[in-house]
Design an enzyme around this catalytic site. Structure first.
Site, PDB file in Angstrom:
ATOM      1  N   HIS A 118      19.363 -15.486 -15.654  1.00  0.00           N
ATOM      2  CA  HIS A 118      20.462 -16.257 -15.048  1.00  0.00           C
ATOM      3  C   HIS A 118      21.042 -15.579 -13.803  1.00  0.00           C
ATOM      4  O   HIS A 118      21.747 -16.226 -13.017  1.00  0.00           O
ATOM      5  CB  HIS A 118      21.594 -16.473 -16.051  1.00  0.00           C
ATOM      6  CG  HIS A 118      21.250 -17.387 -17.181  1.00  0.00           C
ATOM      7  ND1 HIS A 118      20.746 -18.648 -16.992  1.00  0.00           N
ATOM      8  CD2 HIS A 118      21.323 -17.210 -18.528  1.00  0.00           C
ATOM      9  CE1 HIS A 118      20.533 -19.223 -18.166  1.00  0.00           C
ATOM     10  NE2 HIS A 118      20.866 -18.367 -19.113  1.00  0.00           N
ATOM     11  N   ASP A 242      15.884 -18.240 -28.152  1.00  0.00           N
ATOM     12  CA  ASP A 242      17.020 -19.064 -28.567  1.00  0.00           C
ATOM     13  C   ASP A 242      16.687 -20.538 -28.710  1.00  0.00           C
ATOM     14  O   ASP A 242      17.568 -21.353 -28.993  1.00  0.00           O
ATOM     15  CB  ASP A 242      18.212 -18.875 -27.613  1.00  0.00           C
ATOM     16  CG  ASP A 242      17.813 -18.724 -26.168  1.00  0.00           C
ATOM     17  OD1 ASP A 242      16.637 -18.922 -25.831  1.00  0.00           O
ATOM     18  OD2 ASP A 242      18.689 -18.392 -25.341  1.00  0.00           O
TER      19      ASP A 242
END
Length: 332
Positions: A118, A242
């Site tokens: 990110h 995830d």
């Protein structure tokens, strides 16, 4: 790759915490580390970081850590130990890329934190301080003469930072399978790169509830044929865990075996092209699922079992959309 500083990036009760690495290392230790060499990650140099980050960003993270840390945004925290940890997380990825290219094959796993995909050129966000996989890809291109690096990002969240850093580059092909809608809200199918980089961003969003079959189909029927056509000299995996059905931060339905199957498909591509694979840890917040899925990934990369053949149907819309850039997707 590991380094003790990863445990000193103190995020308190944050989902991205040092217990993640403890769970992974305990699972690997129980299996005699799968016979892998354990290498201590070096720190990244400023030169390596500046290939993908602005100087002001580096200075801000260093200064914040020197002051004892604090919140960067609602999701992202730094501590006194974060600067050192981030240096070694990025440096380990860069070092591993260089070693793999020098050896011409094999794979490496960077079990380091904080994660990175990110982090943008001038901004830390989404638990990430420096973009580790981007530092590794840039190291491969700038320091080791690689013309083509393929990044497969299977974290459930889109890697906005990696995409943005290489959005205009024809040297790094960024492919992302991610849940949509979901944080950070990027990764639209129509975002394909700009300028010389047009066609080198492959966003493959999936809806909540997507499971093993859909994710593997996108690897086998989009990423692999494009990779076979493009012939990268290094394959990097931004390995988030995830999308696992047990993870609390998303709504996809992968199980442990899905990660082994995607890794096996990647291994087969790398073997066909005779190129190495670099795995950089990203997300994954249910400790048991995370540890088991990392083990499944590494066992698949070190094994010879072929993944099951996924149906073509989940990949058809993406193939049709991207065939203008990659005719192989139209022919397959």
């Amino acid at each position: 790759m590991r380094h003790p500083s990863s445990f000193r990036h103190d995020t308190g009760g944050h989902p991205e915490n040092a217990r993640r690495l403890t769970a992974i290392e305990e699972a690997l230790s129980e299996r005699d580390w799968l016979g892998l060499d354990r290498v201590e990650a070096p720190a990244a140099s400023r030169e390596q970081l500046l290939r993908v980050h602005d100087p002001a960003h580096l200075d801000a993270i260093e200064s914040l850590s020197e002051r004892g840390g604090g919140m960067i945004d609602l999701d992202t925290v730094a501590s006194a130990g974060s600067w050192e940890a981030a240096l070694h997380a990025a440096g380990g990825a860069a070092w591993a890329a260089g070693r793999l290219l020098g050896e011409g094959g094999g794979f490496a796993f960077c079990g380091l934190r904080p994660p990175g995909h990110h982090a943008e050129r001038d901004r830390a966000m989404g638990f990430c301080l420096f973009n580790n996989v981007a530092v590794a890809a840039a190291e491969a291109v700038e320091a080791h003469g690689a013309d083509r690096v393929l990044i497969l990002d299977w974290d459930v969240h889109h890697g906005n930072g990696t995409e943005a850093i290489f959005y205009r580059s024809p040297s790094v092909l960024y492919s992302s399978i991610h849940q949509s809608p979901l944080y950070p809200g990027t990764g639209a199918p129509g975002d394909v790169g700009e300028g010389e980089g047009e066609g080198y961003t492959l966003n493959l969003p999936v809806p909540p509830g997507s499971g093993n079959e859909q994710w593997l189909a996108l690897v086998q029927h989009v990423v692999v044929p494009v990779g076979r056509e493009w012939r990268p000299q290094l394959i990097c995996i931004s390995a988030g865990y995830d999308a696992h059905r047990e993870d609390p931060l998303a709504e996809c339905e992968l199980d442990d075996s899905a990660y082994g199957e995607m890794a096996a498909a990647t291994r087969e591509l790398s073997a066909e092209l005779e190129v190495p694979v670099l795995v950089c840890l990203e997300g994954g917040y249910e400790l048991g699922a995370l540890a088991r899925s990392v083990v499944a990934t590494l066992e698949a990369l070190d094994g010879d079992r072929s993944p099951p053949a996924a149906p073509l149907e989940p990949a058809i819309a993406h193939r049709e959309r991207l065939a203008r850039y990659w005719p192989v997707l139209e022919r397959g």
